[in-house]
Design a protein around this motif. Structure first.
Motif, PDB file in Angstrom:
ATOM      1  N   LEU A   3      37.432  45.309  46.117  1.00 14.82           N
ATOM      2  CA  LEU A   3      36.191  44.453  46.054  1.00 14.82           C
ATOM      3  C   LEU A   3      36.238  42.958  46.217  1.00 14.82           C
ATOM      4  N   ALA A   4      35.355  42.301  46.664  1.00 11.55           N
ATOM      5  CA  ALA A   4      35.294  41.097  46.580  1.00 11.55           C
ATOM      6  C   ALA A   4      33.836  40.492  45.953  1.00 11.55           C
ATOM      7  N   PHE A   5      33.951  39.495  45.644  1.00  6.70           N
ATOM      8  CA  PHE A   5      32.402  38.581  45.400  1.00  6.70           C
ATOM      9  C   PHE A   5      32.327  37.161  45.767  1.00  6.70           C
ATOM     10  N   THR A   6      31.239  36.824  46.214  1.00  2.00           N
ATOM     11  CA  THR A   6      31.162  35.396  46.655  1.00  2.00           C
ATOM     12  C   THR A   6      29.913  34.986  45.728  1.00  2.00           C
ATOM     13  N   GLY A   7      30.343  33.530  45.611  1.00  2.06           N
ATOM     14  CA  GLY A   7      29.306  32.822  44.759  1.00  2.06           C
ATOM     15  C   GLY A   7      29.727  31.548  44.653  1.00  2.06           C
ATOM     16  N   PHE A   8      29.005  30.742  43.559  1.00  3.21           N
ATOM     17  CA  PHE A   8      29.271  29.316  43.299  1.00  3.21           C
ATOM     18  C   PHE A   8      29.915  29.265  41.904  1.00  3.21           C
ATOM     19  N   PRO A   9      30.987  29.411  41.611  1.00  7.06           N
ATOM     20  CA  PRO A   9      31.698  29.480  40.492  1.00  7.06           C
ATOM     21  C   PRO A   9      31.445  28.105  39.554  1.00  7.06           C
ATOM     22  N   LEU A  10      31.290  26.962  40.277  1.00 10.84           N
ATOM     23  CA  LEU A  10      31.005  25.556  39.531  1.00 10.84           C
ATOM     24  C   LEU A  10      29.745  25.309  39.747  1.00 10.84           C
ATOM     25  N   GLY A  11      29.081  26.018  40.118  1.00  6.95           N
ATOM     26  CA  GLY A  11      27.463  25.415  40.494  1.00  6.95           C
ATOM     27  C   GLY A  11      27.825  24.702  41.719  1.00  6.95           C
ATOM     28  N   MET A  12      26.980  23.436  41.658  1.00  2.51           N
ATOM     29  CA  MET A  12      26.846  22.541  42.797  1.00  2.51           C
ATOM     30  C   MET A  12      28.052  21.304  42.478  1.00  2.51           C
ATOM     31  N   VAL A  13      28.666  21.328  41.621  1.00  2.00           N
ATOM     32  CA  VAL A  13      29.698  20.422  40.944  1.00  2.00           C
ATOM     33  C   VAL A  13      30.409  20.003  42.384  1.00  2.00           C
ATOM     34  N   LEU A  14      30.905  20.833  43.093  1.00  2.00           N
ATOM     35  CA  LEU A  14      31.637  20.506  44.109  1.00  2.00           C
ATOM     36  C   LEU A  14      31.085  20.605  45.493  1.00  2.00           C
ATOM     37  N   GLY A  15      29.739  20.621  45.464  1.00  2.00           N
ATOM     38  CA  GLY A  15      29.068  20.863  46.625  1.00  2.00           C
ATOM     39  C   GLY A  15      28.465  22.171  46.769  1.00  2.00           C
ATOM     40  N   LEU A  16      27.595  22.562  47.473  1.00  3.71           N
ATOM     41  CA  LEU A  16      27.301  24.092  47.707  1.00  3.71           C
ATOM     42  C   LEU A  16      28.168  24.716  48.646  1.00  3.71           C
ATOM     43  N   HIS A  17      29.169  25.172  48.294  1.00  2.00           N
ATOM     44  CA  HIS A  17      30.356  25.792  48.923  1.00  2.00           C
ATOM     45  C   HIS A  17      30.453  26.975  48.310  1.00  2.00           C
ATOM     46  N   ALA A  18      29.988  28.314  48.720  1.00  2.00           N
ATOM     47  CA  ALA A  18      30.129  29.656  48.133  1.00  2.00           C
ATOM     48  C   ALA A  18      31.713  29.767  48.139  1.00  2.00           C
ATOM     49  N   ALA A  19      32.295  30.449  47.212  1.00  2.00           N
ATOM     50  CA  ALA A  19      33.774  30.862  47.028  1.00  2.00           C
ATOM     51  C   ALA A  19      33.802  32.346  47.004  1.00  2.00           C
ATOM     52  N   THR A  20      34.894  32.957  47.725  1.00  2.00           N
ATOM     53  CA  THR A  20      34.894  34.244  47.404  1.00  2.00           C
ATOM     54  C   THR A  20      36.210  34.726  46.747  1.00  2.00           C
ATOM     55  N   HIS A  21      36.200  35.688  45.845  1.00  2.00           N
ATOM     56  CA  HIS A  21      37.372  36.249  45.101  1.00  2.00           C
ATOM     57  C   HIS A  21      37.487  37.524  45.329  1.00  2.00           C
ATOM     58  N   ARG A  22      38.903  38.002  45.546  1.00  2.00           N
ATOM     59  CA  ARG A  22      39.277  39.516  45.590  1.00  2.00           C
ATOM     60  C   ARG A  22      39.283  40.078  44.273  1.00  2.00           C
ATOM     61  N   ALA A  23      38.707  41.370  44.214  1.00  2.00           N
ATOM     62  CA  ALA A  23      39.066  42.101  42.985  1.00  2.00           C
ATOM     63  C   ALA A  23      39.451  43.513  43.301  1.00  2.00           C
ATOM     64  N   SER A  24      39.474  44.269  42.301  1.00  2.00           N
ATOM     65  CA  SER A  24      39.735  45.651  42.266  1.00  2.00           C
ATOM     66  C   SER A  24      38.735  46.170  41.259  1.00  2.00           C
ATOM     67  N   LEU A  25      38.213  47.672  41.198  1.00  2.00           N
ATOM     68  CA  LEU A  25      37.634  48.078  40.319  1.00  2.00           C
ATOM     69  C   LEU A  25      38.499  48.564  39.175  1.00  2.00           C
ATOM     70  N   ALA A  26      38.593  48.019  38.129  1.00  5.21           N
ATOM     71  CA  ALA A  26      39.593  48.304  37.140  1.00  5.21           C
ATOM     72  C   ALA A  26      39.355  49.700  36.329  1.00  5.21           C
ATOM     73  N   VAL A  27      38.011  49.874  36.002  1.00  2.36           N
ATOM     74  CA  VAL A  27      37.407  50.850  35.312  1.00  2.36           C
ATOM     75  C   VAL A  27      35.780  50.953  35.381  1.00  2.36           C
ATOM     76  N   ILE A  28      35.387  52.044  35.280  1.00  2.66           N
ATOM     77  CA  ILE A  28      33.987  52.258  34.972  1.00  2.66           C
ATOM     78  C   ILE A  28      33.884  52.557  33.748  1.00  2.66           C
ATOM     79  N   ALA A  29      32.989  51.726  32.713  1.00  5.46           N
ATOM     80  CA  ALA A  29      32.991  52.221  31.191  1.00  5.46           C
ATOM     81  C   ALA A  29      31.640  52.091  30.703  1.00  5.46           C
ATOM     82  N   PRO A  30      31.161  52.437  29.598  1.00  3.84           N
ATOM     83  CA  PRO A  30      29.948  52.186  28.970  1.00  3.84           C
ATOM     84  C   PRO A  30      29.951  50.411  28.521  1.00  3.84           C
ATOM     85  N   ILE A  31      28.579  50.117  28.692  1.00  4.25           N
ATOM     86  CA  ILE A  31      28.635  48.636  28.359  1.00  4.25           C
ATOM     87  C   ILE A  31      28.728  48.419  26.811  1.00  4.25           C
TER      88      ILE A  31
END
Length: 256
Positions: free
Chosen positions: A138-166
């Protein structure tokens, strides 16, 4: 050359040539996803800075619906000083603010549905519950530091480790408190644990398929960590996301 040797070579070529293709898929997908990812914030002309960032969001549906985390939406706006809720869009180095209205909330799953004014934005497609499995990339894109470094969306890779109850039960009665008991009484639902690090500004980021851009979940840090990791002060490399099923349910609340 023996048949089994030819088949082995063919398999090796497929594996070697297939990896760069998958990497290229993510490069193309990021470019397609980014125009749909927005900041969530408030605007007040007399304030410095005038725009205050609170979370990430993403566009769905007809291009005027935005999904984000409910906890990022201010409980009260300073209406006397004309504070306005809206989305923040980065456009060729400039920041554009679009007023927005909250049309539906889902506190149990920490989701909010906003409607924005102006021209429609590119929308992301939503997946279904059968489209994800443990181990999936999977991947997710967003603003990890808000607008501190400007409005530049960053993307992170991920994998679905587990589906579990909340909700996980306390290991002993000594770990129970009034907050834990009240949360345990709420309906449990499955959440996605990701092997990637998200930051507070990532709350509301879309979690999507790297090849197609189809959204499968929404990054959530506050709601889930209060339930599953209250005993861990600084967890590392673990993030949580709310399944997209609950986004679909929320959008249906505003359907005519």
């Amino acid at each position: 050359m023996p048949r089994h040797a030819r088949e082995t070579l063919l398999l090796l070529f497929t594996l070697v040539l297939g990896a760069p293709a998958r990497a290229d898929d993510l490069v193309r997908t990021i470019q397609a996803v980014k125009p749909s990812v927005v900041g969530i914030g408030t605007y007040q002309r007399t304030r410095s800075p005038a725009v205050q960032f609170v979370a990430t969001g993403f566009v769905v549906g007809d291009g005027r619906s935005v999904i984000t985390n409910a906890h990022g939406i201010p409980a009260n706006l300073d209406l006397a000083n004309m504070e306005t809720l809206g989305v923040v869009i980065g456009n060729r180095g400039k920041v554009e603010f679009r007023p927005a209205t909250v049309v539906a909330r889902d506190p149990a799953h920490d989701l909010a549905h906003l409607r924005i004014e102006g021209a429609a934005l590119p929308a992301l497609a939503l997946g279904g519950p059968a489209d994800v499995a443990e181990g999936q990339s999977l991947a997710f894109t967003g603003f990890p530091l808000g607008m501190v470094l400007g409005l530049h969306a960053a993307t992170h890779r991920a994998s679905l480790a587990v589906i579990a109850p909340i909700v996980l039960p306390a290991l002993s009665s000594g770990k129970l408190n009034s907050r834990t008991v009240s949360r345990l009484s709420a309906p449990a639902f499955p959440i996605y644990q990701l092997d990637a690090t998200a930051y507070p500004g990532n709350s509301g980021s879309p979690v999507y398929d790297p090849q197609t851009g189809v959204v499968h979940a929404v990054i959530n840090m506050v709601l889930v960590k209060g339930l599953k990791e209250s005993a861990i002060s600084t967890p590392s490399g673990i993030s949580y996301a709310i399944p997209v099923k609950h986004v679909r349910d929320l959008l249906e609340q505003a359907a005519p």
